[in-house]
Motif scaffolding. Sequence first.
Motif, PDB file in Angstrom:
ATOM      1  N   UNK A 193       0.959  -1.144  -0.088  1.00 27.10           N
ATOM      2  CA  UNK A 193       0.068   0.070   0.098  1.00 27.10           C
ATOM      3  C   UNK A 193       0.737   1.388   0.085  1.00 27.10           C
ATOM      4  N   UNK A 194       1.913   1.163   0.689  1.00 28.68           N
ATOM      5  CA  UNK A 194       3.006   2.376   0.742  1.00 28.68           C
ATOM      6  C   UNK A 194       3.584   2.694  -0.561  1.00 28.68           C
ATOM      7  N   UNK A 195       3.753   1.403  -1.230  1.00 30.79           N
ATOM      8  CA  UNK A 195       4.430   1.606  -2.699  1.00 30.79           C
ATOM      9  C   UNK A 195       3.498   2.017  -3.527  1.00 30.79           C
ATOM     10  N   UNK A 196       2.139   1.662  -3.485  1.00 34.56           N
ATOM     11  CA  UNK A 196       1.210   2.318  -4.197  1.00 34.56           C
ATOM     12  C   UNK A 196       0.866   3.702  -4.014  1.00 34.56           C
ATOM     13  N   UNK A 197       0.884   4.167  -2.848  1.00 34.38           N
ATOM     14  CA  UNK A 197       0.675   5.603  -2.384  1.00 34.38           C
ATOM     15  C   UNK A 197       1.783   6.150  -2.952  1.00 34.38           C
ATOM     16  N   UNK A 198       3.126   5.741  -2.963  1.00 34.91           N
ATOM     17  CA  UNK A 198       4.244   6.664  -3.275  1.00 34.91           C
ATOM     18  C   UNK A 198       4.207   6.723  -4.966  1.00 34.91           C
ATOM     19  N   UNK A 199       3.900   5.632  -5.676  1.00 34.98           N
ATOM     20  CA  UNK A 199       3.541   5.732  -7.059  1.00 34.98           C
ATOM     21  C   UNK A 199       2.526   6.788  -7.379  1.00 34.98           C
ATOM     22  N   UNK A 200       1.412   6.876  -6.605  1.00 34.16           N
ATOM     23  CA  UNK A 200       0.273   8.083  -6.975  1.00 34.16           C
ATOM     24  C   UNK A 200       0.788   9.294  -6.689  1.00 34.16           C
TER      25      UNK A 200
ATOM     26  N   UNK B 236       4.076  10.187  -6.936  1.00 29.50           N
ATOM     27  CA  UNK B 236       4.974  10.651  -8.047  1.00 29.50           C
ATOM     28  C   UNK B 236       4.197  10.855  -9.443  1.00 29.50           C
ATOM     29  N   UNK B 237       2.980  10.224  -9.557  1.00 30.72           N
ATOM     30  CA  UNK B 237       2.114  10.319 -10.806  1.00 30.72           C
ATOM     31  C   UNK B 237       1.504  11.743 -10.705  1.00 30.72           C
ATOM     32  N   UNK B 238       1.053  11.903  -9.396  1.00 33.58           N
ATOM     33  CA  UNK B 238       0.455  13.336  -9.273  1.00 33.58           C
ATOM     34  C   UNK B 238       1.552  14.481  -9.432  1.00 33.58           C
ATOM     35  N   UNK B 239       2.689  14.385  -8.918  1.00 37.24           N
ATOM     36  CA  UNK B 239       3.868  15.417  -9.126  1.00 37.24           C
ATOM     37  C   UNK B 239       3.945  15.478 -10.725  1.00 37.24           C
ATOM     38  N   UNK B 240       4.225  14.342 -11.052  1.00 35.38           N
ATOM     39  CA  UNK B 240       4.419  14.395 -12.994  1.00 35.38           C
ATOM     40  C   UNK B 240       3.090  15.070 -13.644  1.00 35.38           C
ATOM     41  N   UNK B 241       2.054  14.849 -13.199  1.00 32.96           N
ATOM     42  CA  UNK B 241       0.814  15.459 -13.583  1.00 32.96           C
ATOM     43  C   UNK B 241       0.816  17.085 -13.486  1.00 32.96           C
TER      44      UNK B 241
END
Length: 171
Positions: free
Chosen positions: A143-150, A152-157
């Motif tokens: 869940x922490x990995x998924x949250x971190x990916x989210x 990062x994706x939000x920062x990229x967006x």
Amino acid sequence: TFESEELNEEQERELAKKFRESVVDSGVRVVEGDMLGVHHRIANFWQENPFKILAAIGVPTVLYIFKGREGQQHLQTQMKIMHTRVFGQFAVITMLLTLMGFKEYMDRSGKFITEEDVQARVAQMQQSRAELLMRLQRDRMEAEKVAEKRRQAQKADVLKSSEVKNLLKDA
């Protein structure tokens, strides 16, 4: 860390004690030693398989009753069968009531198990707990990995949207 290890060991001992209490209070009777006596095994089998015992005792009993009528030559075969049925019914119903009475007693009192069985059940409970804790830890990490990916994706967006806004301002 030494104090936390001591505290953790104390918690584990307390948990093992609770697991043992849970097993002992679950409707079983603990027998001292590492093996059940013959009478304990018979009682456990009786509790678990009353109809097998009834069939194993009832059928030979009825056959014995029928064989006992062979010496009575003055009775016709129909009468021998009728006598066998009546006496056999009485015998089997008496056995059934006795078997079910003992089964009811065993259901209320509990099955016989050894101290070794109690320890095995406690060990199984501890293993299940450890597996659950490991699964929870693994799920938490995922869940922490998924949250971190989210994140990062939000920062990229956000970066892409700010770049697009800058391009639109320049145009």
